[in-house]
Design a protein around this motif. Structure first.
Motif, short mmCIF file in Angstrom:
data_model
loop_
_atom_site.label_atom_id
_atom_site.label_comp_id
_atom_site.label_asym_id
_atom_site.label_seq_id
_atom_site.Cartn_x
_atom_site.Cartn_y
_atom_site.Cartn_z
N UNK A 19 -1.36 -7.12 5.05
CA UNK A 19 -0.14 -6.31 5.00
C UNK A 19 0.35 -5.96 6.41
N UNK A 20 1.66 -6.11 6.59
CA UNK A 20 2.30 -5.81 7.87
C UNK A 20 3.44 -4.82 7.65
N UNK A 21 3.88 -4.15 8.71
CA UNK A 21 5.03 -3.25 8.58
C UNK A 21 6.23 -3.99 7.98
N UNK A 22 6.91 -3.33 7.05
CA UNK A 22 8.08 -3.90 6.39
C UNK A 22 7.78 -4.60 5.07
N UNK A 23 6.50 -4.79 4.74
CA UNK A 23 6.12 -5.48 3.50
C UNK A 23 6.35 -4.60 2.28
N UNK A 24 6.45 -5.26 1.14
CA UNK A 24 6.51 -4.59 -0.16
C UNK A 24 5.16 -4.82 -0.83
N UNK A 25 4.55 -3.73 -1.32
CA UNK A 25 3.22 -3.80 -1.91
C UNK A 25 3.15 -2.93 -3.17
N UNK A 26 2.06 -3.10 -3.93
CA UNK A 26 1.88 -2.34 -5.16
C UNK A 26 0.49 -1.71 -5.18
N UNK A 27 0.45 -0.43 -5.54
CA UNK A 27 -0.80 0.22 -5.93
C UNK A 27 -0.74 0.30 -7.45
N UNK A 28 -1.47 -0.56 -8.12
CA UNK A 28 -1.38 -0.68 -9.58
C UNK A 28 -2.08 0.46 -10.31
N UNK A 29 -2.89 1.24 -9.58
CA UNK A 29 -3.63 2.35 -10.18
C UNK A 29 -3.67 3.49 -9.17
#
Length: 188
Positions: A19-29
């Motif tokens: 993961x880098x600055x500007x990324x889109x990510x998910x915390x699924x829980x």
């Protein structure tokens, strides 16, 4: 000499590499918000974290933690099951984190279930960019149950190796069913 990390710490170490600055990510829980905060710091002010949890108390705990450290502006909290993540996210994502089991400090009768977890993993793999990573920390045993672990592992063993690389890390000499870490990388 540094100690070998536990599965949760290792999941953070792997995610940090992707993961880098500007990324889109998910915390699924989302749970108590620790992974959401971790991800919010990684994506920076131009990134976005989508954090899911079926329990309102988990969403509120996560919100409080984010507000306290000023990171709420880069997170969207979603009080829904992770199996519905595709209803909220249409963009590709760089990483997805799962912690299976129940909410720490919460009701042990409420936890992740094999059918919804597998559905969420499938949808997460579709949203993942080439070279992106999914980390899954599988808590099992006792009141977390073995049924979810067994079904999820069976599913993971059958993922197409031409599209994804799947790695499993287990601590084999630890007592009380230590968590298992699984990482899924989407092949370019």
């Amino acid at each position: 000499m540094p100690k070998i990390a536990n599965s949760l710490t290792q999941s953070h170490q792997y995610i940090e590499r992707f993961v880098e600055p500007g990324d889109i990510v998910i915390d699924a829980t989302a749970g108590n918000g620790n992974d959401t905060v971790f991800l919010a710091k990684l994506v920076g002010e131009n990134g976005k974290v989508f954090a899911f949890d079926i329990q309102k108390v988990a969403i509120e705990r996560t919100r409080e933690k984010l507000l306290k450290i000023g990171l709420m502006d880069r997170v969207e909290l979603i009080n829904d099951g992770h199996e519905n993540l595709d209803k909220y996210i249409q963009n590709s994502v760089k990483a997805v984190m799962f912690n299976l089991g129940y909410l720490p400090g919460g009701d042990h009768k409420i936890g992740t279930k094999a059918e919804t977890t597998i559905c969420a993993i499938e949808k997460a793999m579709e949203l993942l960019v080439a070279g992106g990573l999914i980390s899954i920390v599988v808590y099992h045993g006792g009141d977390s149950g073995f049924e979810e672990k067994n079904r999820v592992m069976e599913y993971l063993y059958n993922i197409d190796p031409k599209k994804y690389t799947v790695m499993k890390t287990e601590f084999i000499n630890q007592p009380n069913c230590p968590p298992i870490l699984v990482c899924i990388e989407k092949i370019g």
